[in-house]
Design an enzyme around this catalytic site. Sequence first.
Site: not given
Ligand code: NAP
Ligand code: HSE
Length: 429
Positions: A106, A135, A206
């Site tokens: 986002k 989500g 969002k």
């Molecule tokens: P995260 O746990 O920090 O995971 C990020 C992943 O991306 C890791 O595997 C990391 O690699 C990789 N990465 C980051 N920068 C990179 C780069 N420059 N080159 C190659 N790989 C890279 O993040 P997440 O919580 O999964 O969130 C991911 C996305 O989903 C974000 O845009 C977030 O806003 C969105 N999102 C998250 C949630 C949630 O509940 N967490 C919900 C909705 C949307 P390494 O493992 O090697 O560090």
């Molecule tokens: N950090 C975000 C939240 C993840 O707490 O809602 C989902 O976009």
Amino acid sequence: MDKRTVKAALLGVGTVGGGVYKLTQSLQADLVAKTGACFEIARILVKDLKKERPGIPRELLTDSWREIVEDPEIQMVIEVMGGIEPARTYIREALEAGKQVVTANKDLLAEHGQELLEAAAAHSCDLQFEAAVAGAIPIIRPLKQSLAGNHLTEVMGIVNGTTNYILSKMSDEGMDYQEALAKATELGYAEADPTADVEGYDAGRKMAIMACLAFNSRVTFSQVYTEGITQVSAADIRYAREFGYAVKLLGLARNTPEGIEVRVHPMLIPLEHPLAAVKDSFNAVFVHGDALDDAMFMGRGAGEMPTASAVLGDVIDEVRNLVHGCSGRVGCSCYKHLRVKPMEETENRFYLRILAENRPGVLAGIASVLGNNGVCIEQVVQRSKSRQAPYAELVIITDLVRESGFQDALTILRSLSTVQEIAGCLRVY
Ligand code: NAP
Ligand code: HSE
């Protein structure tokens, strides 16, 4: 059976990417039945190749984007790395190479959505982003497609799981703010930098995305007014409950004759309102349209598997599009150019908690500052520890007032020698 195989690359395998990988493995047979093609995650891009990743085959990992973008067999890119760069460049290059893109990002869409959607259209590709908002809740597809037969006038809701979790734990279990934030981070709800959650930026992004889709006009994150929950204290939550309200971080987007209103801030909402019952990491989005009337969508707003569920929905849709050769059908929906209304022009009710000198005439002085600026008091309660206590706590709920008038009154109140502190200031639904 001779089935074609759609190969995809996963960019990132953290919280969301890990969930996406697991889900694709457990859904293998269903994916074929649902789409008519086999689906395979053929490459996984990561930053650190040495990190331990239980359950993720090492041979799929790469730290080379070129290996992915230059591979003609990879037809789809699933971006779940987060951040602006290099995600922006990778998505643009993937689209330019004719690959379909699914993203949960986002941050990127709320600032650079237009550029990326234009790149998708120019190459007859899709850019799908159901997981970017709320989500697991299906809200992007409803706004873009299912509700396209409406003039939508309002989108409102709880769109950040982390802050909803924190506020729920603080109000229902008396948990302290730092402990609740640590738990939300441990559960995978919070962003890599949780400032984005607690300061309202994540919810603001969002809301920008939903406002674009609902009102068919471009709104970027920088146009969204945001206030987070860091100033909400346990005392405000207690007083709110006494007055019959819950405190929630709310996103509001309205299409008014004077322009689009988009904001995120903590708000007191009546305990009997359906949003007051939305707790923990759950999110909920209300939509109002001329034909549909009201609709509410509710579900888990964050976390590994709920977010993976939304990503997989897009992936399955894309595999179907590839099988039937019909990608690029649903493009950018912003065909209007509406004004975005500044926050000062909005109208709000307020909750105010003031620490003021405990002597005759002080309340009258405060009331006259409010009155002189067009702020009408709806309710007021005064609490002092004892008759001799030097300061009393005044809790005021105002009537609807223009934001600019209220802010002027607040500036004057802060300068009064009788006012020790404006200890709490929140808007009221
Ligand atoms: P995260 O746990 O920090 O995971 C990020 C992943 O991306 C890791 O595997 C990391 O690699 C990789 N990465 C980051 N920068 C990179 C780069 N420059 N080159 C190659 N790989 C890279 O993040 P997440 O919580 O999964 O969130 C991911 C996305 O989903 C974000 O845009 C977030 O806003 C969105 N999102 C998250 C949630 C949630 O509940 N967490 C919900 C909705 C949307 P390494 O493992 O090697 O560090
Ligand atoms: N950090 C975000 C939240 C993840 O707490 O809602 C989902 O976009």
